[in-house]
Design a protein around this motif. Structure first.
Motif, PDB file in Angstrom:
ATOM      1  N   TYR A 205       0.869  -1.181   0.000  1.00  0.00           N
ATOM      2  CA  TYR A 205       0.000   0.000   0.000  1.00  0.00           C
ATOM      3  C   TYR A 205       0.901   1.224   0.000  1.00  0.00           C
ATOM      4  CZ  TYR A 205      -3.485   3.414   1.351  1.00  0.00           C
ATOM      5  OH  TYR A 205      -4.309   4.512   1.376  1.00  0.00           O
ATOM      6  N   THR A 206       0.723   2.119  -0.974  1.00  0.00           N
ATOM      7  CA  THR A 206       1.630   3.257  -1.120  1.00  0.00           C
ATOM      8  C   THR A 206       0.906   4.588  -1.329  1.00  0.00           C
ATOM      9  OG1 THR A 206       1.825   2.793  -3.480  1.00  0.00           O
ATOM     10  CG2 THR A 206       3.521   1.834  -2.032  1.00  0.00           C
ATOM     11  N   THR A 207      -0.292   4.724  -0.789  1.00  0.00           N
ATOM     12  CA  THR A 207      -1.014   5.993  -0.887  1.00  0.00           C
ATOM     13  C   THR A 207      -0.820   6.747   0.420  1.00  0.00           C
ATOM     14  OG1 THR A 207      -2.657   5.022  -2.361  1.00  0.00           O
ATOM     15  CG2 THR A 207      -3.244   7.087  -1.277  1.00  0.00           C
ATOM     16  N   SER A 208      -0.249   7.945   0.334  1.00  0.00           N
ATOM     17  CA  SER A 208       0.010   8.738   1.532  1.00  0.00           C
ATOM     18  C   SER A 208      -1.292   9.276   2.107  1.00  0.00           C
ATOM     19  CB  SER A 208       0.947   9.892   1.214  1.00  0.00           C
ATOM     20  OG  SER A 208       1.152  10.691   2.356  1.00  0.00           O
TER      21      SER A 208
ATOM     22  N   VAL B 116      -5.375  10.725   0.259  1.00  0.00           N
ATOM     23  CA  VAL B 116      -6.150  10.650  -0.978  1.00  0.00           C
ATOM     24  C   VAL B 116      -5.505  11.495  -2.085  1.00  0.00           C
ATOM     25  CG1 VAL B 116      -7.792  12.500  -0.405  1.00  0.00           C
ATOM     26  CG2 VAL B 116      -8.490  10.642  -1.899  1.00  0.00           C
ATOM     27  N   GLY B 117      -5.198  10.832  -3.209  1.00  0.00           N
ATOM     28  CA  GLY B 117      -4.627  11.516  -4.356  1.00  0.00           C
ATOM     29  C   GLY B 117      -3.142  11.815  -4.275  1.00  0.00           C
ATOM     30  N   VAL B 118      -2.473  11.407  -3.195  1.00  0.00           N
ATOM     31  CA  VAL B 118      -1.041  11.678  -3.027  1.00  0.00           C
ATOM     32  C   VAL B 118      -0.330  10.364  -2.703  1.00  0.00           C
ATOM     33  CG1 VAL B 118       0.701  12.992  -1.754  1.00  0.00           C
ATOM     34  CG2 VAL B 118      -1.556  13.999  -2.145  1.00  0.00           C
ATOM     35  N   THR B 119       0.735  10.081  -3.436  1.00  0.00           N
ATOM     36  CA  THR B 119       1.452   8.828  -3.225  1.00  0.00           C
ATOM     37  C   THR B 119       2.535   8.967  -2.158  1.00  0.00           C
ATOM     38  OG1 THR B 119       3.151   9.300  -4.873  1.00  0.00           O
ATOM     39  CG2 THR B 119       1.127   8.208  -5.663  1.00  0.00           C
ATOM     40  N   LEU B 120       2.992   7.838  -1.675  1.00  0.00           N
ATOM     41  CA  LEU B 120       4.121   7.774  -0.758  1.00  0.00           C
ATOM     42  C   LEU B 120       5.334   8.454  -1.379  1.00  0.00           C
ATOM     43  CD1 LEU B 120       5.836   6.648   1.629  1.00  0.00           C
ATOM     44  CD2 LEU B 120       5.935   4.477   0.376  1.00  0.00           C
TER      45      LEU B 120
ATOM     46  N   GLY C  37       6.596  11.315   0.764  1.00  0.00           N
ATOM     47  CA  GLY C  37       7.748  10.856   1.535  1.00  0.00           C
ATOM     48  C   GLY C  37       7.370   9.952   2.702  1.00  0.00           C
ATOM     49  N   PHE C  38       6.094   9.900   3.032  1.00  0.00           N
ATOM     50  CA  PHE C  38       5.586   9.034   4.100  1.00  0.00           C
ATOM     51  C   PHE C  38       4.098   8.840   3.904  1.00  0.00           C
ATOM     52  CE2 PHE C  38       5.503  13.376   5.739  1.00  0.00           C
ATOM     53  CZ  PHE C  38       4.205  13.511   6.182  1.00  0.00           C
TER      54      PHE C  38
END
Length: 149
Positions: free
Chosen positions: A27-30, A32-36, A40-41
């Motif tokens: 799972y790499t969604t930081s 909603v709409g923003v990735t890890l 950065g986290f």
């Protein structure tokens, strides 16, 4: 000084993002709409912070949402509790593997977890609505056929 990492941390996810994580293994969604990768986290919270996070960032979404209950001890990624405004929040510095997720609970439109009973009632209400529409259409067809006869 930062707070200790809680025994359980929580993350609100779209059901689509969670299903994708089950398929890929991470799972790499930081948020909603923003990735890890972009942030950065991965944003997380303590249980008592979940409603406020929902109200601020997720209340207007028209997507299925789930609440992930995460055991930080099962994560391969580092968890840091860091200041955000006047409070502190846990941040996961890397992907979340599904094995670290203890529970996935659907959230209703107010940000509350759904129970099996409430999901059953919603499903029943939908099926009854469909049945009523079908009965109305059949009744109209019968009336039209009788008038033509």
């Amino acid at each position: 000084m930062t707070d200790a990492v809680p025994e359980r941390i929580f993350h609100i996810a779209t059901a689509a993002d969670w299903r994708r994580a089950l398929g890929t293994g991470t799972y790499t969604t930081s948020t909603v709409g923003v990735t890890l990768e972009e942030e950065g986290f991965i944003h997380a919270s303590r249980r008592e912070q979940v409603q406020g996070v929902f109200d601020r960032y997720y209340a207007g979404l028209d997507e299925e949402l789930v609440l992930l209950t995460i055991d930080p001890a099962r994560l391969a990624s580092e968890v840091r509790v860091e200041p955000v405004g006047d409070d502190t929040y846990p941040h996961v510095y890397g992907p979340i593997h599904p094995r670290a997720v203890l529970e996935v609970a659907p959230l209703d439109r107010r940000g509350r977890t759904e129970t099996l009973q409430s999901l059953w009632i919603k499903g029943m209400a939908k099926r009854m609505g469909v049945a009523l529409v079908v009965m109305a259409v059949v009744t109209l067809v019968v009336l039209v056929v009788e008038r033509q006869a």
